[in-house]
Design a protein around this motif. Sequence first.
Motif, PDB file in Angstrom:
ATOM      1  N   VAL A   1       0.839  -1.202   0.000  1.00 28.28           N
ATOM      2  CA  VAL A   1       0.000   0.000   0.000  1.00 28.28           C
ATOM      3  C   VAL A   1       0.873   1.251   0.000  1.00 28.28           C
ATOM      4  CG1 VAL A   1      -1.710   1.305   1.319  1.00 28.28           C
ATOM      5  CG2 VAL A   1      -1.924  -1.178   1.119  1.00 28.28           C
ATOM      6  N   TRP A   2       1.930   1.226   0.794  1.00 35.46           N
ATOM      7  CA  TRP A   2       2.852   2.367   0.838  1.00 35.46           C
ATOM      8  C   TRP A   2       3.492   2.608  -0.526  1.00 35.46           C
ATOM      9  CZ3 TRP A   2       8.408   2.218   0.545  1.00 35.46           C
ATOM     10  CH2 TRP A   2       9.027   3.460   0.786  1.00 35.46           C
ATOM     11  N   LEU A   3       3.960   1.568  -1.185  1.00 33.77           N
ATOM     12  CA  LEU A   3       4.569   1.720  -2.503  1.00 33.77           C
ATOM     13  C   LEU A   3       3.600   2.364  -3.491  1.00 33.77           C
ATOM     14  CD1 LEU A   3       6.425  -1.708  -2.933  1.00 33.77           C
ATOM     15  CD2 LEU A   3       7.500   0.550  -2.756  1.00 33.77           C
ATOM     16  N   TYR A   4       2.358   1.900  -3.475  1.00 29.00           N
ATOM     17  CA  TYR A   4       1.384   2.376  -4.463  1.00 29.00           C
ATOM     18  C   TYR A   4       1.033   3.842  -4.259  1.00 29.00           C
ATOM     19  CZ  TYR A   4      -2.858   2.805  -7.216  1.00 29.00           C
ATOM     20  OH  TYR A   4      -3.803   3.232  -8.111  1.00 29.00           O
ATOM     21  N   PHE A   5       0.800   4.244  -3.021  1.00 20.30           N
ATOM     22  CA  PHE A   5       0.367   5.618  -2.773  1.00 20.30           C
ATOM     23  C   PHE A   5       1.532   6.600  -2.674  1.00 20.30           C
ATOM     24  CE2 PHE A   5      -3.518   3.451  -1.199  1.00 20.30           C
ATOM     25  CZ  PHE A   5      -4.445   4.135  -1.971  1.00 20.30           C
ATOM     26  N   ARG A   6       2.711   6.116  -2.343  1.00 19.26           N
ATOM     27  CA  ARG A   6       3.849   7.028  -2.189  1.00 19.26           C
ATOM     28  C   ARG A   6       4.522   7.345  -3.518  1.00 19.26           C
ATOM     29  NH1 ARG A   6       6.992  10.088  -2.777  1.00 19.26           N
ATOM     30  NH2 ARG A   6       8.771  10.761  -1.506  1.00 19.26           N
ATOM     31  N   PHE A   7       4.574   6.380  -4.426  1.00 23.36           N
ATOM     32  CA  PHE A   7       5.276   6.560  -5.689  1.00 23.36           C
ATOM     33  C   PHE A   7       4.302   6.422  -6.864  1.00 23.36           C
ATOM     34  CE2 PHE A   7       8.210   4.681  -2.594  1.00 23.36           C
ATOM     35  CZ  PHE A   7       9.178   5.676  -2.534  1.00 23.36           C
ATOM     36  N   SER A   8       4.715   6.901  -8.015  1.00 23.39           N
ATOM     37  CA  SER A   8       3.856   6.843  -9.209  1.00 23.39           C
ATOM     38  C   SER A   8       3.954   5.455  -9.841  1.00 23.39           C
ATOM     39  CB  SER A   8       4.267   7.929 -10.212  1.00 23.39           C
ATOM     40  OG  SER A   8       4.017   9.205  -9.696  1.00 23.39           O
ATOM     41  N   LEU A   9       3.351   4.492  -9.177  1.00 26.89           N
ATOM     42  CA  LEU A   9       3.410   3.099  -9.610  1.00 26.89           C
ATOM     43  C   LEU A   9       2.012   2.584  -9.920  1.00 26.89           C
ATOM     44  CD1 LEU A   9       5.833   1.714  -6.854  1.00 26.89           C
ATOM     45  CD2 LEU A   9       6.443   2.373  -9.190  1.00 26.89           C
ATOM     46  N   SER A  10       1.949   1.638 -10.837  1.00 24.54           N
ATOM     47  CA  SER A  10       0.698   0.932 -11.096  1.00 24.54           C
ATOM     48  C   SER A  10       0.630  -0.291 -10.189  1.00 24.54           C
ATOM     49  CB  SER A  10       0.631   0.496 -12.562  1.00 24.54           C
ATOM     50  OG  SER A  10       1.609  -0.505 -12.820  1.00 24.54           O
TER      51      SER A  10
ATOM     52  N   HIS B   1       2.292  12.816   3.709  1.00 27.54           N
ATOM     53  CA  HIS B   1       2.973  12.451   4.951  1.00 27.54           C
ATOM     54  C   HIS B   1       4.458  12.185   4.717  1.00 27.54           C
ATOM     55  CE1 HIS B   1       3.433  10.766   8.978  1.00 27.54           C
ATOM     56  NE2 HIS B   1       4.023   9.708   8.444  1.00 27.54           N
ATOM     57  N   PHE B   2       4.790  11.639   3.554  1.00 30.43           N
ATOM     58  CA  PHE B   2       6.183  11.288   3.256  1.00 30.43           C
ATOM     59  C   PHE B   2       6.871  12.315   2.359  1.00 30.43           C
ATOM     60  CE2 PHE B   2       4.246   7.173   4.327  1.00 30.43           C
ATOM     61  CZ  PHE B   2       5.142   6.748   5.301  1.00 30.43           C
ATOM     62  N   ARG B   3       6.284  13.506   2.258  1.00 27.84           N
ATOM     63  CA  ARG B   3       6.901  14.574   1.470  1.00 27.84           C
ATOM     64  C   ARG B   3       6.975  15.851   2.307  1.00 27.84           C
ATOM     65  NH1 ARG B   3       4.269  14.134  -4.635  1.00 27.84           N
ATOM     66  NH2 ARG B   3       4.952  11.995  -5.064  1.00 27.84           N
ATOM     67  N   PRO B   4       7.898  15.901   3.260  1.00 26.48           N
ATOM     68  CA  PRO B   4       7.951  17.045   4.187  1.00 26.48           C
ATOM     69  C   PRO B   4       8.723  18.255   3.652  1.00 26.48           C
ATOM     70  CG  PRO B   4       9.586  15.430   4.814  1.00 26.48           C
ATOM     71  CD  PRO B   4       8.862  14.852   3.618  1.00 26.48           C
ATOM     72  N   LYS B   5       8.502  18.605   2.382  1.00 24.51           N
ATOM     73  CA  LYS B   5       9.121  19.803   1.804  1.00 24.51           C
ATOM     74  C   LYS B   5      10.640  19.773   1.994  1.00 24.51           C
ATOM     75  CE  LYS B   5       4.903  21.078   1.037  1.00 24.51           C
ATOM     76  NZ  LYS B   5       4.253  19.890   1.632  1.00 24.51           N
TER      77      LYS B   5
ATOM     78  N   TYR C   1      16.132  16.843   7.996  1.00 24.78           N
ATOM     79  CA  TYR C   1      15.250  16.081   7.113  1.00 24.78           C
ATOM     80  C   TYR C   1      15.230  14.602   7.501  1.00 24.78           C
ATOM     81  CZ  TYR C   1      13.519  13.818   2.886  1.00 24.78           C
ATOM     82  OH  TYR C   1      12.812  13.035   2.005  1.00 24.78           O
ATOM     83  N   ARG C   2      16.398  14.036   7.800  1.00 26.45           N
ATOM     84  CA  ARG C   2      16.451  12.628   8.193  1.00 26.45           C
ATOM     85  C   ARG C   2      15.691  12.393   9.496  1.00 26.45           C
ATOM     86  NH1 ARG C   2      21.775  12.927   5.877  1.00 26.45           N
ATOM     87  NH2 ARG C   2      22.655  13.589   7.882  1.00 26.45           N
ATOM     88  N   THR C   3      15.790  13.337  10.416  1.00 24.52           N
ATOM     89  CA  THR C   3      15.059  13.212  11.682  1.00 24.52           C
ATOM     90  C   THR C   3      13.553  13.239  11.446  1.00 24.52           C
ATOM     91  OG1 THR C   3      16.850  14.273  12.916  1.00 24.52           O
ATOM     92  CG2 THR C   3      14.674  14.251  13.948  1.00 24.52           C
ATOM     93  N   ILE C   4      13.112  14.153  10.599  1.00 23.57           N
ATOM     94  CA  ILE C   4      11.681  14.256  10.289  1.00 23.57           C
ATOM     95  C   ILE C   4      11.182  12.975   9.637  1.00 23.57           C
ATOM     96  CG2 ILE C   4       9.990  15.434   8.828  1.00 23.57           C
ATOM     97  CD1 ILE C   4      11.581  18.008   9.270  1.00 23.57           C
ATOM     98  N   MET C   5      11.946  12.446   8.688  1.00 25.32           N
ATOM     99  CA  MET C   5      11.521  11.225   8.014  1.00 25.32           C
ATOM    100  C   MET C   5      11.488  10.046   8.979  1.00 25.32           C
ATOM    101  SD  MET C   5      10.588  11.936   5.026  1.00 25.32           S
ATOM    102  CE  MET C   5      10.389  10.262   4.426  1.00 25.32           C
ATOM    103  N   GLN C   6      12.440   9.989   9.893  1.00 29.40           N
ATOM    104  CA  GLN C   6      12.436   8.924  10.893  1.00 29.40           C
ATOM    105  C   GLN C   6      11.175   9.001  11.751  1.00 29.40           C
ATOM    106  OE1 GLN C   6      15.783   9.034  13.566  1.00 29.40           O
ATOM    107  NE2 GLN C   6      15.443   6.958  14.317  1.00 29.40           N
ATOM    108  N   GLU C   7      10.801  10.221  12.142  1.00 30.45           N
ATOM    109  CA  GLU C   7       9.590  10.405  12.937  1.00 30.45           C
ATOM    110  C   GLU C   7       8.345  10.003  12.152  1.00 30.45           C
ATOM    111  OE1 GLU C   7       9.854  14.504  13.894  1.00 30.45           O
ATOM    112  OE2 GLU C   7      11.266  14.217  15.565  1.00 30.45           O
ATOM    113  N   ARG C   8       8.336  10.320  10.876  1.00 34.71           N
ATOM    114  CA  ARG C   8       7.159  10.003  10.067  1.00 34.71           C
ATOM    115  C   ARG C   8       7.042   8.507   9.793  1.00 34.71           C
ATOM    116  NH1 ARG C   8       5.434  15.117   6.325  1.00 34.71           N
ATOM    117  NH2 ARG C   8       5.873  16.695   7.911  1.00 34.71           N
TER     118      ARG C   8
END
Length: 238
Positions: free
Chosen positions: A24-33, A204-208, A217-224
Amino acid sequence: MKTIPTSPDYKGDRFPSEIISHAVWLYFRFSLSFRDVEELLAQRGIVVSFETVRQWCLTFGQTYANELRRRRPRCGDTRHMDEVYLTIGGKRHYLWRAVDQHGNVLDILVQSRRNKQAAKRFFRKLLKGLQYVPRVIITDKLASYGAAKKDIMPGIEHRQHKGLNNQAENSHQPTRQRERTMRRFKSPGHAQRFLSAFGLISDHFRPKRHRFQAGKYRTIMQERFQMWNEVIRRKTVA
């Protein structure tokens, strides 16, 4: 009307929650079919059909998104709202979207019109989901916003200026990218279901990234990712 569970229920599924949530994460996070996700899982020795991936996304995507919405900190007090057209089945529809001043996606609604009634419907949905009123709303000069705002949020400051609404306009870009990948949406319901989950999970996985130094940035991604693990009920391995 089908009720979306407030937390994921994997009872009866043949695959463990780690595999389901990863797909589910792969499908919604990236432009994948769905077939792309099937192939990525196969590369890791997981044999599953693209139809199963589709069913997982339908079953768990919105549930994960709802949990992310519930757990995230309170958003900013400024609402940027915009609408963009979608061609669905040869007919024009409109995707209404609201973001805060930081670019966080708040809510979306697919409708066939962009008149006063459509704007009021979107305002009500947004207020119901957030459960508090903003300090100011910023829109373009579409008259429907002003007319609906007088009825729904009469005491809120309203600024109408195209140049002030870049946050909302820029937030449409990931949707356009996915729309091209999916070769357009099949129906208004399909668009609403996909974008309701996609907006929150992808955001959620695109924190600007450009706003932070590498360490921050790494800290934010770890938290997310930690929050994501809590949402999918998976214990984080230390």
